[in-house]
Design a protein around this motif. Sequence first.
Motif, PDB file in Angstrom:
ATOM      1  N   GLY A   1      21.829  15.617  -8.519  1.00 32.33           N
ATOM      2  CA  GLY A   1      21.090  16.114  -9.217  1.00 32.33           C
ATOM      3  C   GLY A   1      21.600  16.687 -11.086  1.00 32.33           C
ATOM      4  N   ALA A   2      23.040  15.902 -11.053  1.00 29.96           N
ATOM      5  CA  ALA A   2      23.797  16.070 -11.898  1.00 29.96           C
ATOM      6  C   ALA A   2      23.105  14.751 -12.377  1.00 29.96           C
ATOM      7  CB  ALA A   2      25.055  16.096 -11.876  1.00 29.96           C
ATOM      8  N   LEU A   3      22.664  14.016 -12.585  1.00 34.01           N
ATOM      9  CA  LEU A   3      22.537  12.569 -12.844  1.00 34.01           C
ATOM     10  C   LEU A   3      20.952  12.781 -13.334  1.00 34.01           C
ATOM     11  CD1 LEU A   3      23.550   9.884 -10.241  1.00 34.01           C
ATOM     12  CD2 LEU A   3      24.700  10.373 -12.815  1.00 34.01           C
ATOM     13  N   GLY A   4      20.187  13.463 -12.824  1.00 32.90           N
ATOM     14  CA  GLY A   4      19.171  14.015 -13.116  1.00 32.90           C
ATOM     15  C   GLY A   4      18.372  14.250 -14.866  1.00 32.90           C
ATOM     16  N   LYS A   5      20.177  15.008 -15.578  1.00 37.37           N
ATOM     17  CA  LYS A   5      19.874  16.035 -16.269  1.00 37.37           C
ATOM     18  C   LYS A   5      19.857  14.289 -16.646  1.00 37.37           C
ATOM     19  CE  LYS A   5      21.732  20.078 -14.939  1.00 37.37           C
ATOM     20  NZ  LYS A   5      22.592  19.678 -14.148  1.00 37.37           N
ATOM     21  N   HIS A   6      20.013  13.376 -17.586  1.00 34.89           N
ATOM     22  CA  HIS A   6      20.463  12.504 -18.240  1.00 34.89           C
ATOM     23  C   HIS A   6      19.996  10.946 -18.010  1.00 34.89           C
ATOM     24  CE1 HIS A   6      24.859  14.263 -18.869  1.00 34.89           C
ATOM     25  NE2 HIS A   6      24.528  14.586 -18.264  1.00 34.89           N
ATOM     26  N   PRO A   7      19.135  11.101 -19.171  1.00 34.02           N
ATOM     27  CA  PRO A   7      18.166   9.554 -19.830  1.00 34.02           C
ATOM     28  C   PRO A   7      18.824   8.219 -19.196  1.00 34.02           C
ATOM     29  CG  PRO A   7      18.583  10.894 -21.021  1.00 34.02           C
ATOM     30  CD  PRO A   7      19.521  11.432 -20.467  1.00 34.02           C
ATOM     31  N   ALA A   8      20.061   7.652 -19.320  1.00 34.66           N
ATOM     32  CA  ALA A   8      20.917   6.951 -19.125  1.00 34.66           C
ATOM     33  C   ALA A   8      20.805   6.546 -18.350  1.00 34.66           C
ATOM     34  CB  ALA A   8      22.034   7.171 -20.300  1.00 34.66           C
ATOM     35  N   ALA A   9      21.305   7.727 -17.432  1.00 36.14           N
ATOM     36  CA  ALA A   9      21.297   7.254 -15.445  1.00 36.14           C
ATOM     37  C   ALA A   9      20.918   6.080 -14.888  1.00 36.14           C
ATOM     38  CB  ALA A   9      21.083   8.548 -14.561  1.00 36.14           C
ATOM     39  N   TYR A  10      21.427   4.457 -14.144  1.00 36.90           N
ATOM     40  CA  TYR A  10      20.323   4.080 -13.094  1.00 36.90           C
ATOM     41  C   TYR A  10      20.660   4.689 -11.948  1.00 36.90           C
ATOM     42  CZ  TYR A  10      19.895  -0.197 -11.109  1.00 36.90           C
ATOM     43  OH  TYR A  10      19.125  -1.535 -10.750  1.00 36.90           O
ATOM     44  N   PRO A  11      19.491   4.406 -11.604  1.00 39.22           N
ATOM     45  CA  PRO A  11      18.327   5.382 -10.194  1.00 39.22           C
ATOM     46  C   PRO A  11      19.364   5.268  -8.944  1.00 39.22           C
ATOM     47  CG  PRO A  11      16.819   3.556 -11.036  1.00 39.22           C
ATOM     48  CD  PRO A  11      18.509   3.767 -11.901  1.00 39.22           C
ATOM     49  N   GLU A  12      20.622   4.241  -9.219  1.00 42.61           N
ATOM     50  CA  GLU A  12      21.410   4.007  -7.475  1.00 42.61           C
ATOM     51  C   GLU A  12      22.900   4.715  -8.253  1.00 42.61           C
ATOM     52  OE1 GLU A  12      18.640  -0.178  -6.732  1.00 42.61           O
ATOM     53  OE2 GLU A  12      20.863  -0.063  -6.962  1.00 42.61           O
ATOM     54  N   ILE A  13      23.523   5.032  -7.067  1.00 41.32           N
ATOM     55  CA  ILE A  13      24.884   5.630  -7.207  1.00 41.32           C
ATOM     56  C   ILE A  13      25.447   4.730  -6.120  1.00 41.32           C
ATOM     57  CG2 ILE A  13      26.048   7.651  -6.022  1.00 41.32           C
ATOM     58  CD1 ILE A  13      23.486   9.299  -6.579  1.00 41.32           C
ATOM     59  N   VAL A  14      26.521   4.307  -6.279  1.00 39.14           N
ATOM     60  CA  VAL A  14      27.333   3.773  -5.225  1.00 39.14           C
ATOM     61  C   VAL A  14      28.504   4.332  -4.703  1.00 39.14           C
ATOM     62  CG1 VAL A  14      28.283   1.308  -4.765  1.00 39.14           C
ATOM     63  CG2 VAL A  14      27.028   2.105  -6.497  1.00 39.14           C
ATOM     64  N   VAL A  15      28.526   3.985  -3.530  1.00 41.69           N
ATOM     65  CA  VAL A  15      29.237   5.598  -2.314  1.00 41.69           C
ATOM     66  C   VAL A  15      30.701   4.318  -2.149  1.00 41.69           C
ATOM     67  CG1 VAL A  15      30.313   6.731  -0.594  1.00 41.69           C
ATOM     68  CG2 VAL A  15      27.975   6.722  -1.877  1.00 41.69           C
ATOM     69  N   THR A  16      32.190   4.233  -2.616  1.00 47.14           N
ATOM     70  CA  THR A  16      33.277   3.331  -2.473  1.00 47.14           C
ATOM     71  C   THR A  16      34.274   4.143  -1.917  1.00 47.14           C
ATOM     72  OG1 THR A  16      34.321   3.789  -4.854  1.00 47.14           O
ATOM     73  CG2 THR A  16      32.585   2.001  -4.380  1.00 47.14           C
ATOM     74  N   SER A  17      35.294   3.444  -1.630  1.00 45.86           N
ATOM     75  CA  SER A  17      36.551   3.378  -1.119  1.00 45.86           C
ATOM     76  C   SER A  17      37.521   2.111  -1.424  1.00 45.86           C
ATOM     77  CB  SER A  17      36.481   3.927   0.638  1.00 45.86           C
ATOM     78  OG  SER A  17      38.443   3.346   1.043  1.00 45.86           O
ATOM     79  N   SER A  18      38.167   2.123  -2.245  1.00 42.08           N
ATOM     80  CA  SER A  18      39.224   1.394  -2.744  1.00 42.08           C
ATOM     81  C   SER A  18      40.282   0.910  -1.738  1.00 42.08           C
ATOM     82  CB  SER A  18      39.830   1.112  -3.993  1.00 42.08           C
ATOM     83  OG  SER A  18      38.965   1.989  -4.676  1.00 42.08           O
ATOM     84  N   GLU A  19      40.615   2.126  -0.475  1.00 39.11           N
ATOM     85  CA  GLU A  19      41.941   2.460  -0.233  1.00 39.11           C
ATOM     86  C   GLU A  19      41.028   1.739   1.584  1.00 39.11           C
ATOM     87  OE1 GLU A  19      45.071   4.312   0.902  1.00 39.11           O
ATOM     88  OE2 GLU A  19      44.011   3.519  -0.525  1.00 39.11           O
ATOM     89  N   LYS A  20      39.846   1.991   1.606  1.00 38.10           N
ATOM     90  CA  LYS A  20      39.083   1.474   3.118  1.00 38.10           C
ATOM     91  C   LYS A  20      38.463   0.329   2.597  1.00 38.10           C
ATOM     92  CE  LYS A  20      41.435   4.393   6.120  1.00 38.10           C
ATOM     93  NZ  LYS A  20      42.143   3.867   6.254  1.00 38.10           N
ATOM     94  N   GLY A  21      37.427  -0.021   1.180  1.00 32.11           N
ATOM     95  CA  GLY A  21      36.738  -1.180   0.867  1.00 32.11           C
ATOM     96  C   GLY A  21      34.617  -0.781   1.514  1.00 32.11           C
ATOM     97  N   GLU A  22      34.917  -0.060   1.069  1.00 30.56           N
ATOM     98  CA  GLU A  22      34.143   0.400   1.486  1.00 30.56           C
ATOM     99  C   GLU A  22      33.073   0.218  -0.090  1.00 30.56           C
ATOM    100  OE1 GLU A  22      32.237   4.456   3.225  1.00 30.56           O
ATOM    101  OE2 GLU A  22      30.313   4.119   1.946  1.00 30.56           O
ATOM    102  N   GLY A  23      31.442   0.115   0.099  1.00 29.56           N
ATOM    103  CA  GLY A  23      31.687  -0.497  -1.413  1.00 29.56           C
ATOM    104  C   GLY A  23      31.529  -1.669  -1.865  1.00 29.56           C
ATOM    105  N   ILE A  24      33.056  -2.013  -1.399  1.00 22.42           N
ATOM    106  CA  ILE A  24      33.056  -2.901  -2.694  1.00 22.42           C
ATOM    107  C   ILE A  24      32.147  -4.294  -2.959  1.00 22.42           C
ATOM    108  CG2 ILE A  24      35.128  -4.639  -3.360  1.00 22.42           C
ATOM    109  CD1 ILE A  24      35.810  -1.813  -3.763  1.00 22.42           C
ATOM    110  N   GLU A  25      32.229  -4.464  -1.907  1.00 18.76           N
ATOM    111  CA  GLU A  25      31.126  -5.715  -1.327  1.00 18.76           C
ATOM    112  C   GLU A  25      29.734  -5.453  -2.502  1.00 18.76           C
ATOM    113  OE1 GLU A  25      30.206  -7.093   2.517  1.00 18.76           O
ATOM    114  OE2 GLU A  25      31.833  -9.203   2.227  1.00 18.76           O
TER     115      GLU A  25
END
Length: 216
Positions: free
Chosen positions: A182-206
């Motif tokens: 919702g928040a990104l929708g107001k920003h023309p420079a937003a890339y249309p994909e979101i990455v979900v990460t955990s530096s602790e568990k490694g999720e999204g790092i690859e």
Amino acid sequence: MAMTFTLTPEPEDAAREQGRLLFAGPVTFVKGVVAMSGLPPADRVEVCFAGRSNVGKSSLINALTGRKTLARASNTPGRTQEINYFALGEERYLVDLPGYGFAEAPMAVVAKWQALLKQYLSGRATLRRAFVLIDARHGVKAVDEEILTLLDRSAVTFQAVLTKVDKINRVEREAVIEQVKGALGKHPAAYPEIVVTSSEKGEGIETLRAVIATLE
Ligand SMILES: Nc1nc2c(ncn2[C@@H]2O[C@H](COP(=O)(O)OP(=O)(O)OP(=O)(O)O)[C@@H](O)[C@H]2O)c(=O)[nH]1
Ligand SMILES: [Mg+2]
């Protein structure tokens, strides 16, 4: 027409391998920059990591590079006060930006960071993408809106990266993703994909490695 945001999908094998190779290569700390005059030559693609103080920028750079202490993750908010340049071989610069929204920092210090940040974001020709880190426990806050607007004005494409997702449950995850969309929708420079990460568990790092490696 509303912009549609999705989660960045798992990379294809080729992109995953490209990401793995890039980050398995030499990683060096280049320098900490406190003024535009100190920036290294703009001779390669670079990406920066922006986000409020304590959001996990340094931890994410450490997780991406597999070097535990490279970017000095600290428990002291506002500790990283310089624009820190890291080189992935000769291929890419990774740029760790000063955290913003650190309420206890003196006004003069905050003003100096903001000025430098503004100059950097609007004046760096080789800056291909900004990753804006958002704490998964909090979502996009007013303090983040400032940098998102600055990125819009600077015409720097930015991609939202949720951090510390290991600290929330499934239900909270779905809720924060919706809030961020919702928040990104107001920003023309937003890339249309979101990455979900955990530096602790490694999720999204690859996934993030592959994104960085495959940027043209
Ligand atoms: N559980 C968990 N903790 C994390 C994660 N990423 C960072 N942290 C913790 O959050 C705190 C801040 O992390 P940093 O990486 O230093 O944050 P930063 O954005 O670089 O902070 P500044 O440099 O001060 O702006 C540290 O205590 C980290 O251990 C994560 O994925 N999971
Ligand atoms: Mg840091």
